[in-house]
Design a protein around this motif. Sequence first.
Motif, PDB file in Angstrom:
ATOM      1  N   GLU A 247       0.866  -1.187   0.000  1.00  0.00           N
ATOM      2  CA  GLU A 247       0.000   0.000   0.000  1.00  0.00           C
ATOM      3  C   GLU A 247       0.897   1.229   0.000  1.00  0.00           C
ATOM      4  OE1 GLU A 247      -3.313  -0.077   2.823  1.00  0.00           O
ATOM      5  OE2 GLU A 247      -2.901   2.014   3.321  1.00  0.00           O
ATOM      6  N   PHE A 249       0.482   5.345   0.129  1.00  0.00           N
ATOM      7  CA  PHE A 249      -0.383   6.508   0.288  1.00  0.00           C
ATOM      8  C   PHE A 249       0.454   7.739   0.009  1.00  0.00           C
ATOM      9  CE2 PHE A 249      -1.636  10.026   3.003  1.00  0.00           C
ATOM     10  CZ  PHE A 249      -3.006  10.116   2.767  1.00  0.00           C
ATOM     11  N   MET A 254      -3.765   7.047  -3.390  1.00  0.00           N
ATOM     12  CA  MET A 254      -3.246   5.824  -2.770  1.00  0.00           C
ATOM     13  C   MET A 254      -3.307   4.696  -3.779  1.00  0.00           C
ATOM     14  SD  MET A 254      -4.579   3.648   0.572  1.00  0.00           S
ATOM     15  CE  MET A 254      -6.256   3.421  -0.019  1.00  0.00           C
ATOM     16  N   LEU A 255      -2.347   3.786  -3.674  1.00  0.00           N
ATOM     17  CA  LEU A 255      -2.387   2.558  -4.458  1.00  0.00           C
ATOM     18  C   LEU A 255      -2.336   1.369  -3.504  1.00  0.00           C
ATOM     19  CD1 LEU A 255       0.258   3.457  -7.196  1.00  0.00           C
ATOM     20  CD2 LEU A 255      -2.236   3.563  -7.415  1.00  0.00           C
ATOM     21  N   THR A 256      -3.113   0.345  -3.815  1.00  0.00           N
ATOM     22  CA  THR A 256      -2.975  -0.897  -3.058  1.00  0.00           C
ATOM     23  C   THR A 256      -2.669  -2.029  -4.031  1.00  0.00           C
ATOM     24  OG1 THR A 256      -5.325  -1.434  -3.200  1.00  0.00           O
ATOM     25  CG2 THR A 256      -4.621  -0.170  -1.289  1.00  0.00           C
TER      26      THR A 256
END
Lengths: 340, 340, 340, 340
Positions: A247, A249, A254-256
Amino acid sequence: MTTRHPLPIGLIGAGRMGSFHAETLARRLPGVRLAAIADPAPGAARGLGDRLGGTTAYTEIAELLADPGIEAVVIATPARTHAGLVEAAARAGKAVYCEKPMAVTLDEADRAIAAAADAGVPLQVGFNRRYDTGFHAAHEKIRAGAIGTPQLLRSLTRDPKPADPGRIPPWTIFLETLIHDFDTLHHLNPGAAPVEVFAFADALVRPDFKDRGLLDTAVVTIRFDNGALATAEANFQAVYGYDVRGEVFGSAGMLTMGDIRRGHLTAYGPDGIAADCVTYDQDLFHDAYVAELADFTECVRTGRAPSVTGQDARAALSVALAAIESVTTGGPVRVGGIAA
Amino acid sequence: MTTRHPLPIGLIGAGRMGSFHAETLARRLPGVRLAAIADPAPGAARGLGDRLGGTTAYTEIAELLADPGIEAVVIATPARTHAGLVEAAARAGKAVYCEKPMAVTLDEADRAIAAAADAGVPLQVGFNRRYDTGFHAAHEKIRAGAIGTPQLLRSLTRDPKPADPGRIPPWTIFLETLIHDFDTLHHLNPGAAPVEVFAFADALVRPDFKDRGLLDTAVVTIRFDNGALATAEANFQAVYGYDVRGEVFGSAGMLTMGDIRRGHLTAYGPDGIAADCVTYDQDLFHDAYVAELADFTECVRTGRAPSVTGQDARAALSVALAAIESVTTGGPVRVGGIAA
Amino acid sequence: MTTRHPLPIGLIGAGRMGSFHAETLARRLPGVRLAAIADPAPGAARGLGDRLGGTTAYTEIAELLADPGIEAVVIATPARTHAGLVEAAARAGKAVYCEKPMAVTLDEADRAIAAAADAGVPLQVGFNRRYDTGFHAAHEKIRAGAIGTPQLLRSLTRDPKPADPGRIPPWTIFLETLIHDFDTLHHLNPGAAPVEVFAFADALVRPDFKDRGLLDTAVVTIRFDNGALATAEANFQAVYGYDVRGEVFGSAGMLTMGDIRRGHLTAYGPDGIAADCVTYDQDLFHDAYVAELADFTECVRTGRAPSVTGQDARAALSVALAAIESVTTGGPVRVGGIAA
Amino acid sequence: MTTRHPLPIGLIGAGRMGSFHAETLARRLPGVRLAAIADPAPGAARGLGDRLGGTTAYTEIAELLADPGIEAVVIATPARTHAGLVEAAARAGKAVYCEKPMAVTLDEADRAIAAAADAGVPLQVGFNRRYDTGFHAAHEKIRAGAIGTPQLLRSLTRDPKPADPGRIPPWTIFLETLIHDFDTLHHLNPGAAPVEVFAFADALVRPDFKDRGLLDTAVVTIRFDNGALATAEANFQAVYGYDVRGEVFGSAGMLTMGDIRRGHLTAYGPDGIAADCVTYDQDLFHDAYVAELADFTECVRTGRAPSVTGQDARAALSVALAAIESVTTGGPVRVGGIAA
């Protein structure tokens, strides 16, 4: 350097990881030939080679390194032997792919890097997650500024079950497991360097092995020089499967990443909704393992520099060593001398 | 104590949170009457009361506390005033619901707890996440042993945007934001107490306010006395919305909580898949806010002890203060004297 | 029948699907050799063979069928030629894998099935979705009774964009696209046979081609002899990607299958949540295409009967033909003579 | 029309749905007063009124309609009585909210619509899904052109368990269940009218009641005058819960709606991933039920026309009646005279 076609590759180490790489080299990569396998265990190289067909087998690694018919090697031996083999292979003029961790001390790492540089051979390290489509796409997006400046990162690794505790060296969780997460965090925070590390670790899965120094659960927090704060987390026994997630942020989003779910079948019944979990790492990262060897062989063939380098391995190792020191001293530890 | 029906409640504080509680008390809770509102800001109590109909308005909080027609109070004033108001309300014989944090020093917390005990009035604290259906169900499952012993926990809070930095006191991120996460981690690791805390924090959202002590990004790691390792994470500016999530990994399974997604509409187009995020906390926890006041009024009515107590508030505060000390000293800090 | 090792296979058709199968045969299947390729288009077989290395190329399909060095053939030519080639290949004593649809009339289908039976060669049909892990697992669960008796089924296919309308024969949507869904519905309702079909269809994507009989949007409802009601749905232009999904609702639960999402990266930003869609069928079913050819070659090698048979192809065709008749007549159509 | 404040509303019908609406009127809607309840069942209105406090109770509906203190009525009686009560209430000058279906014949529907028009009172119908945030947002997006022209639509309703079959009139699945889906499909294909309907239906849940005309499983396909093809699907016994979903595929994208999942807790264990399902409709659509009554009372108060009208009810009824005729005749049925 002109290379032969198909490219003749020697595999060093015929264990679990080596066997997987052997199959990739023998069957899945066009333009590549698994020319030889070396493993000191009697019959290991021979057995694996026979299953895959037409491969020379050595019990002496030195013989494989001396084989002029081999242009590149894939090192998949126990971790503590990696750095020495990188050095030896580089001196023998072979292009080198080495499983992680490339080294377990900074001195070793420096010698391995220097040996490859001196020999002018490519040196690539097995941080396979960089080749996973999700983690790779995340890196691309972050570099492109899609989430602004990273501020909080997380990477975790949970294995389905521990290896035989009697055979795991101390600090394995940092040097062999979390090393992946340290690389991921470094890679997903491009241009930044880790500056300070604090770690908690314990033997919660196998408390009976704690007095032998075996730790199986750890949380490491890292402060980077761009201000970002990161967490790496590992545990050796996730009863639900193999869990690798990330993850990032940032100031603009944000990217997961990470895929605990296996397949796309969902079941609905009186007890609710159910789906399966991924249970085995070579399944989860199957394509990534193939992709990293494909990339390596392309580097060998084209002379392009590897995209996962000895310096990357050294950077992840620096964090691992700082985490080990943090556990030992109980306090935060500065990480020095890592180029972003 | 026999209570009147409907139960006459006085609200102290007519700001954002107070206005929300006012509406709940006036309209959503059967058996309850919003009898009075007190707020020192001229017109604030009066304006809110008029909108809701038929409520006495005070600009002196002491007058509300002296009003014999009020049986219970809801305290929703600025954080630094909470503990003193809990004390005063308890001494006035009112049942007390207090927004988090109940106190910002342990001494204050102890005095507030003692005052309620001495007066024999219930004291409930506004850790509303405990009333969210997901977090609540997680707690029930963990208590029932569904995931075995907790080993790794995570709780995070990311607000959509920071309050006016000029109006935020130092350490707000620990005392007012992460206090929720500290409570969640304590609650989801039942029977265990935090023993050691390490925190990194920085001003990444508003670096221009860093020299005034305003921190807006923090990662806190906590070691519990049952071995569990926990991470609490906060940031004041998540551009995608209001992000509150939890994760508890145990010896027999894992639970995840949190709902970034708003609604159930999913759109598929040339750019891929898209869905909306939750953007505002009173939306995300709307039902939880109502449920906690319903629970409080039931405690008042039945004499049952509150399920979120002053001791819970003190436990979360202990972690927050340890985190603040960790940031100040740069090292890990022991947490003392917290009953599980 | 004793087979040679590696098994020499001839590919008929070097177009898009043929090229994909060629690569699988040449590189991904151990124990198999792509021995020859035949395609009437000048240079097509030669070009493909050269890319893959060491493959005989024919422009006359009859020559490939006459080649005694070929034990099995993979037919990947235009749909209308399939049944004739199955017959010819069977008569030539080759084991036959045929892309869907195996035939476009029931007579053709019967002749193809009879030819394979007479020749005693295995005949497998390319319903690749049966080899997709999700659809396969659904079938297994349904057979095991996990959802009781199927009552409502759905299968849909939406292609990212239509083929050149000038080159699509009338009824393609039923004979070449929905044929997959008809097979899926039959397969996921084991032991039941379709008895009645009603279809709506239209040219909504390319209304300009409607007067030439090209339909690009269809909804077909099917009643099975166990009472189950099923829907098959297709469209030739899903702007978001390649969409194949299934749903089986039964007396004891429901299963859903299908994976519109590509990868596991999720992005969160001011506009909400975003993820990528799958856009290309050979990506979505890559592993399934490989698995079906692996299964076919194992049938050839071991003498085991294929698991996707000419009868399966005939059953799906019966529904397709009934749907076409339903569109033509505007009323429901009985489906006759399909063994479950 | 000037309305009193709070608006005095009379509820007709104190059954399951009526009780829910009663609570909404009594407690959840500001500016509204539940002034009276009428139900012919002895004690029903009285019991409900007492639970909610201070409400007049009638056993004669005519008495409530004659009560000059009532400005608007909410009709929640058995379906077959709706249209007559709408007429009577309109003639009595009351604003009318009527649960679905507003009528079960087109004549009835026309008389009800005419009565409201003649009396100049607002008439709103209980298609609550239009007030669900997901379905509502879908409608807005479709109207705004976000997915281009709708081409394929789906709406489904699956109830957790059937009502007592002995008490369900024939055709209930079309007139009372699928009527929701017919409205949803009409609403999500704005400006288009249904032109042709084909239906399959059966008694799969309770085959023992089939000879009494009770059908519990149905699939209806609908062709609209803009070319769109739609499917409505229903079943009376989904063992996993209450399942209401929608899907609209258009020339420029797709939208999906529906939320089988209850809450946001996900559990991961040795058996995989698990989550809970929604099990009860008043939970799933709780907020939508409140929103529709809030909208109705606002119409009454402001004189604005209702957004869900008698014409909408008539349109959905037309499709339901066509579906019933299709099941009866076994063929497709034209739908006539529906304004888009």
